[in-house]
Design an enzyme around this catalytic site. Structure first.
Site, PDB file in Angstrom:
ATOM      1  N   SER A 141      -1.182  -1.627  -2.492  1.00 10.53           N
ATOM      2  CA  SER A 141      -0.379  -0.717  -2.714  1.00 10.53           C
ATOM      3  C   SER A 141      -0.239  -1.339  -4.486  1.00 10.53           C
ATOM      4  CB  SER A 141       0.978  -0.931  -2.546  1.00 10.53           C
ATOM      5  OG  SER A 141       2.371  -0.512  -3.516  1.00 10.53           O
ATOM      6  N   TYR A 155       7.569  -6.537   1.254  1.00 11.87           N
ATOM      7  CA  TYR A 155       6.064  -5.381   1.460  1.00 11.87           C
ATOM      8  C   TYR A 155       5.308  -6.421  -0.050  1.00 11.87           C
ATOM      9  CZ  TYR A 155       4.079  -0.746   1.125  1.00 11.87           C
ATOM     10  OH  TYR A 155       2.787   0.493   1.061  1.00 11.87           O
ATOM     11  N   SER A 158       3.565  -9.208   0.809  1.00  7.95           N
ATOM     12  CA  SER A 158       2.876  -8.572   2.008  1.00  7.95           C
ATOM     13  C   SER A 158       1.210  -7.534   1.452  1.00  7.95           C
ATOM     14  CB  SER A 158       3.121  -7.825   3.401  1.00  7.95           C
ATOM     15  OG  SER A 158       3.404  -6.485   2.416  1.00  7.95           O
TER      16      SER A 158
END
Length: 243
Positions: A141, A155, A158
């Site tokens: 991402s 998030y 990670s």
């Protein structure tokens, strides 16, 4: 002749969203594809209408190392060495701030988004080393390149880890002909949006990247010749500012 004919591909999180679109894209391009996810019914829906000879549906939680190891052995026994691994399985938390995220949610997010990537790589790496060829694509991402309050602490952490793991793989396995890429998308219209603290409007969803566009990116990376490696690929909606 299909571009990925005779190639074996594993896609995690293949039941919905980016994973489903990517898995179907590889099947359409001639590959034999293992659809992996936690929900059998979603995997079956994603694989519906495809040539059954090119599809293997296997429910598996990527955070369960024993289950992943067993899956790797089963795929190798039936189809042989994996040529392309697409790590796409991912979750997020609510709430998301460092001081508010539940420790169990933190642990589960890291277990799937990061340790799950490691588990899958570990399962396919021996075969790729033996054939001295392989591509590992991990859907990270933009939050894996710069921490995001919107994406949240667990998030972001990670996904940063997934990018670092990609760089480590490229450095360590280059002599074995193995290449890795972290695809870092901006906003994508997938079911994970339902987990956001604030509802996402239909107008905003329409402006986001669509799963099929991420699938095209994954196929592009996997189709490059062995001399070409894309360590990180950033792709974002045109309307999303990236600085």
């Amino acid at each position: 002749m299909y571009q990925f004919e005779d190639k074996v591909v594993i896609v995690t999180g293949a039941g919905t969203g980016i994973g489903a679109a990517t898995a179907r894209g590889f099947v359409d391009a001639g590959a034999r594809v293992v659809f992996i996810g936690r929900r059998t019914e979603k995997l079956a829906e994603a694989a519906q209408g495809l040539d059954p000879g090119g599809v293997m549906v296997r429910p598996c939680d990527v955070s369960d190392r024993s289950a992943v190891d067993a899956l790797g052995l089963a795929v190798a026994a039936e189809w042989g060495t994996v040529d392309v691994l697409v790590n796409n399985a991912g979750i997020n938390t609510n709430p998301r701030a460092v001081g508010e995220v539940d420790p169990e949610d933190w642990g589960r997010t890291i277990a799937i988004n990061l340790t799950g990537v490691y588990n899958m790589i570990r399962a396919v790496l021996p075969g790729m080393r033996e054939q001295r060829n392989g591509v590992v694509i991990t859907v990270s991402s933009i939050a894996g390149l710069r921490a995001s309050k919107l994406a949240g602490a667990a998030y972001s952490a990670s996904k940063h880890g997934a990018v670092a793991l990609t760089h480590s793989l490229n450095e360590e396995e280059v002599e074995n002909g193995i290449r890795a890429c972290a695809i870092c998308p901006g906003e994508v219209e997938t079911p994970i949006l339902e987990k956001r603290p604030e509802p996402v409007s239909a107008e905003r969803r329409a402006a986001m990247l669509q799963p099929e566009e991420l699938a095209q990116a994954a196929l592009f990376v996997a189709a490059l010749p062995p001399r070409a490696c894309v360590p990180v690929l950033v792709i974002k909606p045109t309307t999303q500012i990236y600085q």
